[in-house]
Design an enzyme around this catalytic site. Structure first.
Site: not given
Ligand SMILES: [Ca+2]
Length: 460
Positions: A58-59, A98, A155, A303
């Site tokens: 995530d990220d 996200c 999410h 991302n």
């Molecule tokens: Ca993300």
């Protein structure tokens, strides 16, 4: 099954039959199954269906991984997957944030088609989420005999009605919001957010370690049947917390200590490295159980990095359509099928994984379902080129179009054209030099926007 069903962007709801699950409300599953035909050169029988493990950070940025040039962060296990498999240099998430990326990954289609164009926020507990009639890869694989599990971040819907267990996953342990405290598992809005299917079931432990532990347990329990394990990690999304850091979010809305300055950099590094350690444990489990040659493992990010991470040579960060917002690390690993130590420059998107997994499993799509993503398997196992195509991104006031090396970037009134083969950092705007190319890409974008938005009600 109605073989003559009308082709449509959405699968007709009449194509679905109802199943009851664990006493909870009925869920819908489409009526389709498996193919025994050869797909991607692989003949599928139930006993030989490969396992699938999809791990998503995530990220995590393009420069946050050892094999992508990070000097600060050590990721020996992701690097080992790249050494034993294929590293992508031109893989992209479908969105620079996200929820839309996840909607596209789960459905194999542009997220615009299901209306998840923005972050499904926990802030106001808005009653939004991905509609249940959207068909996920988990539903397709489940109908083809796969055990399906998701451990980590969902999410794409906060309410129970949007729970992963209603979207084809047999097992879900994790959180439904965008991020939780790694220790207290309290979300950004102050609510406890740790679930076991439809119930909130508190569990002690560091989020990343729990995701790994449940992933290992799932593999061990399903070693004798085909399984699809989806592990959407939290790392290195904020809050920035290592294993031994205190909780930031406490019960009753109380605040704990929050990392600042150098503590963030230290925690960020640890967060990625603990995730990498977990990936090592997943791979070790697969090897220990003798499943290595029948298990496809894919690792990617959802991302680009924020300013607390690194996007390497790319411009921009999470939330923008500069390359740094969506070009991310990705590695495919499958001993005996994918040639070791290879690097591909082929352009791929998160939404391609659905078609790829369907191909690997030999699964059939429900009648009427049209995927936007392409099957990457011929490229992965036979070195073929991915068919030429034009790709699109849309987030808030930004638009991006990719065709070969050319990228159109629209940010409000600013319009830019880049040749990424010569200018990966997006420094030299070629709109003046290439007016015809610019016009052609703008026209393709207009057509695409019209097409994906037809009849879609925005939900997020
Ligand atoms: Ca993300």
């Amino acid at each position: 099954m109605r073989q003559n069903a009308r082709l449509s962007n959405r699968v007709n709801r009449r194509e679905f039959i109802k199943f009851a699950i664990g006493g909870a409300a009925a869920i819908t599953l489409p009526t389709y199954g498996c193919s025994t035909s050869k797909v991607g050169g692989i003949s599928k029988t139930a006993a030989e269906q490969p396992n699938i493990i999809l791990i998503m950070a995530d990220d995590l940025g393009y420069g946050d991984v050892g094999c992508y040039g990070s000097k600060k962060i050590q990721t020996p296990n992701i690097d080992a997957l790249a050494k034993g498999g294929m590293k992508f240099t031109d893989y992209h998430s479908n969105c620079p944030v996200c929820s839309p990326t996840r909607a596209a990954l789960l459905t194999g289609r542009y997220q615009q088609r299901c209306g998840i164009e923005g972050v499904v926020t926990a802030a106001k507990h808005r009653h939004t989420g991905m509609a249940l009639e959207e068909v996920t890869f988990a539903e397709v694989l489940k109908r083809c005999g796969y055990a399906t599990g998701i451990f980590g971040k969902w999410h794409v819907g906060y309410n129970v009605e949007f729970n992963p267990a209603r979207q084809g996953f047999d097992e879900f342990i994790g959180y439904v919001s965008g991020n939780v405290d790694y220790h207290s598992h309290i979300d950004q809005a102050g609510f406890e957010d740790w679930w076991k299917n439809f119930q909130k079931v508190p569990e002690e432990g560091y989020c990343t370690d729990l995701i790994t532990r449940h992933g290992v347990d799932f593999i061990e329990r399903h070693k004798d049947e085909p399984f699809c394990l989806y592990l959407p990690h939290e790392a290195p999304h904020y809050p920035y917390q290592g294993r031994n850091d205190p909780p930031e979010r406490l019960p009753g809305g109380r605040k704990g200590k929050k990392a600042k300055g150098k503590e963030i950099a230290r925690a960020y590094k640890e967060m990625v490295e603990v995730m990498d350690e977990g990936i090592g444990r997943i791979v070790e489990t697969v090897k220990r159980l003798g499943l290595e040659r029948k298990t496809f493992i894919f690792f990617c990010s959802d991302n680009g990095a924020t300013k607390n991470g690194s996007n390497g040579v790319l411009s921009g960060y999470k939330g923008s359509l500069w390359e740094g917002g969506h070009r991310v690390p990705a590695v495919a690993y499958w001993p005996g099928r994918i040639k070791p130590d290879t690097t591909t420059r082929q352009t791929a998107l998160g939404m391609d994984l659905f078609a790829t997994m369907v191909s690997i499993a030999g699964a059939k799509l429900p009648v009427g379902l049209q995927l936007d993503g392409l099957d990457l398997l011929p490229m992965l196992v036979e070195g073929r080129k991915v068919p030429k195509r034009t790709l699109f991104w849309r987030y808030r006031k930004e638009r991006a179009v990719r065709k070969g090396p050319w990228k159109l970037l629209v940010q409000g009134k600013d319009i830019r054209l880049y040749n990424l083969d010569e200018d990966l950092g997006e420094k030299k705007n070629l709109t003046q030099a290439e007016p015809q190319r610019l016009k052609a890409l703008e026209d393709e974008l207009a057509t695409w926007e019209q097409e994906v938005s037809a009849g879609v009600k925005l939900r997020a």
